[in-house]
Scaffold this active site. Structure first.
Site, short mmCIF file in Angstrom:
data_model
loop_
_atom_site.label_atom_id
_atom_site.label_comp_id
_atom_site.label_asym_id
_atom_site.label_seq_id
_atom_site.Cartn_x
_atom_site.Cartn_y
_atom_site.Cartn_z
CD GLN A 117 -0.24 13.99 -27.42
OE1 GLN A 117 0.52 14.93 -27.63
NE2 GLN A 117 0.14 12.74 -27.53
CB SER A 120 1.77 14.27 -20.05
OG SER A 120 2.46 13.90 -21.21
CB SER A 152 1.25 21.70 -26.80
OG SER A 152 2.42 21.16 -26.23
CD GLU A 235 3.52 13.27 -29.51
OE1 GLU A 235 3.24 12.20 -28.93
OE2 GLU A 235 3.54 14.37 -28.93
CD GLU A 372 17.00 10.33 -21.61
OE1 GLU A 372 15.86 10.81 -21.78
OE2 GLU A 372 18.04 11.04 -21.64
#
Ligand code: FAD
Length: 402
Positions: A117, A120, A152, A235, A372
């Site tokens: 994926q 990020s 990953s 996910e 968060e």
């Protein structure tokens, strides 16, 4: 039974799996061959369309099917191809053309092609829509330049789910498009990144003039955020779902650690109290997931999927902390800190050594969206609380100060 289940219930599915296994015995059928036959029989993702690994059944039945194959002795592929099975399959099935579904879903399911994926970036994690990797159309292709991070399994992946910016003049969420990237294409460079555990489970991925055929775009130009939402919702549910039976998963490791500590005379009443509290929370979380899956029926998970992800992250950390405390002085020792990388057959994530599992669990409240951010999603989109101020939401991406 829901309307979407086409009349099939648990008993029907159990019979289908039983008949399939009678024709393809686990002991004598090579794993990949069995998975290929499973796909063709529609028993890969039973909620997908017929011809694409499914039977058009209710998605609440797919967990049962997976469990029946595991119980029969089939290997668990989730860790080895977690992004493929947990997120890519649903994204391709929901947003892909029939050609794309036919090309990607079967090798994904058999394990021939591992997926990663590419979301990020160094400057875009929680604020994913701010990402800066550019995809510029050039004839039949897009030319992609940028850097992804924390990817990953990129070192073993054949395909990547890539979100890139196709229009910097639009506000951040609207100028994105979504692609399937061939990880072996020229211009795709994967470099390992080492984690606290010593393992390099994830990587940096540099994209330098990498060509992506326009036919590998998933969804329309500018629809990348919408497609990415399908990936992210799945996910969260995939991460949160781990350990679907009572007493399984990390809480099972804690019970074993407590027993070992009790035999060694190290388990006192306060440790027992911590264990029981955690066991109760783990069971409540498991039942919440079961209920959510049943209520979801055939629908794609919504923001409430963040409950499972948040629970699992915070619980896992507390559970493995207890395991390490119960290990006594051995809890401080790690056998080796040699760098290693997951292979095609070992996969990412879990560890049977509770000390390593403790270190790995610290990533649970970061990966797949931080705790968060999960709380923000639940507050705003489930509870309807006022949103955070978002000053850049309507500005052209290129005009946002950074
Ligand atoms: C083990 C692991 C595997 C991963 N695998 C992948 C992968 O395969 N592919 C991929 O694309 N990414 C992957 N990631 C990246 C992961 O998705 C990001 O790390 C995560 O989304 C957080 O982004 P960030 O690291 O940039 O932190 P930041 O977004 O910079 O956040 C830093 C801190 O600020 C807090 N914060 C940020 N915004 C807010 C807000 N609005 N309100 C309150 N607090 C806020 C965060 O909670 C965090 O504590 C992985 C991460 C880990 C740890």
């Amino acid at each position: 039974m829901s309307e979407q289940s086409n009349g099939a219930d648990e008993a029907t599915v159990e019979r289908l799996v039983k008949d399939f296994l009678a024709e393809h015995p686990v002991e004598s059928t090579p794993d990949r061959e069995l998975r290929a036959a499973r796909f063709d029989a529609g028993l890969a993702f039973v909620h997908f369309d017929k011809g694409f690994g499914g039977l058009g059944l209710d998605s609440s039945l797919s967990g049962l099917v997976e469990q029946l194959f595991l119980d029969a002795g089939c290997p668990d592929w989730m860790g080895r191809n977690v992004i493929g099975l947990g997120m890519a399959a649903q994204t391709v099935h929901t947003h892909g053309t029939d050609e794309q579904r036919a090309q990607y879903l079967k090798p994904l399911f058999t394990g021939e092609e591992i997926w990663c994926q590419l979301f990020s970036e160094p400057g875009a994690g929680s604020d994913l829509a701010a990402l800066g990797t550019r995809a510029i159309p050039d004839g039949e292709n897009y030319v992609v330049n940028g850097q992804k991070i924390w990817t990953s399994l990129a070192h073993v992946a054949r395909r990547g789910l890539l979100v890139a910016r196709t229009d910097p003049d639009l506000p951040k969420h609207r100028g994105l498009s979504y692609f399937v990237l061939d990880m072996q294409a020229p211009g795709v460079e994967v470099r390992p990144l080492r984690q606290l555990t010593g393992q390099a489970e994830f990587n940096e991925v540099y994209l330098t003039d990498a060509l992506v055929p326009a036919s590998d775009r998933l969804g329309a130009v500018g629809e990348g955020w919408r497609v990415a939402m399908t990936t992210l919702m799945n996910e969260r549910v995939a991460i949160g779902r781990r350990g679907s039976r009572r007493g399984e998963g990390s809480i099972g490791a804690a019970v074993a650690a407590f027993r070992a500590a009790a035999e060694a005379g190290r388990a006192d009443a306060s440790a027992r109290d911590r264990l029981i509290r955690l066991w109760t929370r783990a069971e409540a979380a498991r039942l919440t997931n079961v209920r959510a899956a049943a209520q979801r029926g055939a629908k794609i998970p919504g923001p409430e999927g963040s409950i499972a992800k948040l629970q699992m992250a915070e619980l896992n950390k507390a559970i493995y902390e207890l395991c390490v405390d119960l290990s006594g002085p051995a809890g401080l020792q790690i056998d080796t800190y040699e760098m290693s990388q997951p292979t095609q057959s070992s996969g990412a994530g879990g560890s049977v050594d509770v000390r390593r599992a403790f270190l790995r669990s610290l990533a649970n409240s970061i990966e797949g969206g931080t705790s968060e951010v999960m709380r923000n999603i639940l507050g705003e989109r489930v509870l309807g609380l006022p949103g955070e101020p978002r000053v850049d939401r309507d500005l052209a991406w290129k005009d946002v100060p950074r």
